[in-house]
Enzyme design. Structure first.
Site, PDB file in Angstrom:
ATOM      1  CB  SER A 124      -0.868  -0.005   1.262  1.00  0.00           C
ATOM      2  OG  SER A 124      -1.518   1.233   1.458  1.00  0.00           O
ATOM      3  CE1 TYR A 161      -4.307  -2.196   4.977  1.00  0.00           C
ATOM      4  CE2 TYR A 161      -3.397  -0.015   4.583  1.00  0.00           C
ATOM      5  CZ  TYR A 161      -3.918  -1.208   4.095  1.00  0.00           C
ATOM      6  OH  TYR A 161      -4.035  -1.403   2.740  1.00  0.00           O
TER       7      TYR A 161
END
Length: 269
Positions: A145, A158
């Site tokens: 990401s 995350y």
């Protein structure tokens, strides 16, 4: 790019019953790869994903339902993959996210996100990479990401998992860099780092932003993009699939250890 360049290859894509994973599976299937389909899905959802991937061109597709929080279940899946011929291409796409401040997030949330996003990838890679080395060709592509490269508030587990995934991928890239040859294609390990992409995982953030601003979905998306992504455009899952297809090409034998942003300039700022 050569048509059918993945004929005779087998790809395992975790989290491939929907979203980015399904788009990746269909992209590789269109080039002739057999596809190991994976995800948490009921029988109807699994059958639908397999059928869609076969329709895209996969000569075979098989569903695996391993819980990525469970190392034993992952080991079982990888053993079944080896019995099926083994994964020439491994895409670790399965991922989860929950937003909240460090003070508010529970330790159970931390453990779950790290287990799926980071440990799960380790458990697939440690089984797949030695077999790829034996063949002299292999591709691991981990879907990280932009949050594997930069941080944002309220995403501590995350962000930690994605930074960890980028770092682990670089270690694996170094360990396998000398395997194989230009002719066989070598064994490479890379990350794709998407920014805002049209998937279900961002829906809670869109809803929250809409409620915060008192606006609809379109306006909420535009506000989110204006904050982070200079292109002001989301990416489509199919675009991530095309990047992975390029990395799977044997000509990409010397591209390893990279973290490729597909983020409209987010991480260029």
């Amino acid at each position: 790019m050569n048509e059918g360049m993945l004929r005779g290859k087998t790809a395992l894509i975790t989290g491939s019953v929907q979203g980015i994973g399904l788009a990746i599976a269909k992209t590789l299937a269109a080039q002739g790869a057999r596809i190991g389909v994976h995800g948490l899905a009921n029988a109807e959802q699994a059958d639908a994903a397999v059928a869609e991937i076969k329709a895209a061109g996969a000569p075979e597709a098989r569903f695996f339902d391993a819980d990525m929080r469970d190392p034993d279940a992952i080991d079982q899946m990888m053993s079944e993959m080896e019995s099926w011929g083994g994964a020439d291409i491994l895409v670790n796409n399965a991922g989860i996210q929950k937003t909240g401040s460090m003070a508010d997030l529970s330790r159970e949330t931390w453990d779950m996100i790290l287990a799926v996003n980071l440990s799960g990838a380790f458990h697939t890679m440690r089984r797949a990479l030695p077999k790829m080395a034996e063949r002299g060709y292999g591709r691991v592509v981990n879907i990280a990401s932009v949050h594997g490269l930069v941080a944002s508030k309220d995403k501590s587990p995350y962000v930690a998992s994605k930074f960890g995934l980028v770092g682990m991928s670089r270690v694996a890239a170094l360990e396998y860099a000398s395997v194989g040859s230009r002719e066989t294609g070598g064994v490479t390990v890379n990350c794709i780092c998407p920014g805002w992409t049209e998937t279900a995982i961002i829906e809670p953030q869109i809803v929250a932003r809409g409620e915060q601003l008192g606006v609809g979905c379109t306006e909420a998306i535009a506000d989110l993009l204006s904050e982070k992504q200079p292109s002001l455009r989301t990416s489509k899952p199919e675009e991530i699939g095309q990047a992975i297809l390029w990395l799977a090409n044997p000509i990409a034998h010397n591209i390893t250890g990279i973290s490729l942003p597909i983020d409209g300039g987010w991480t260029a700022q």
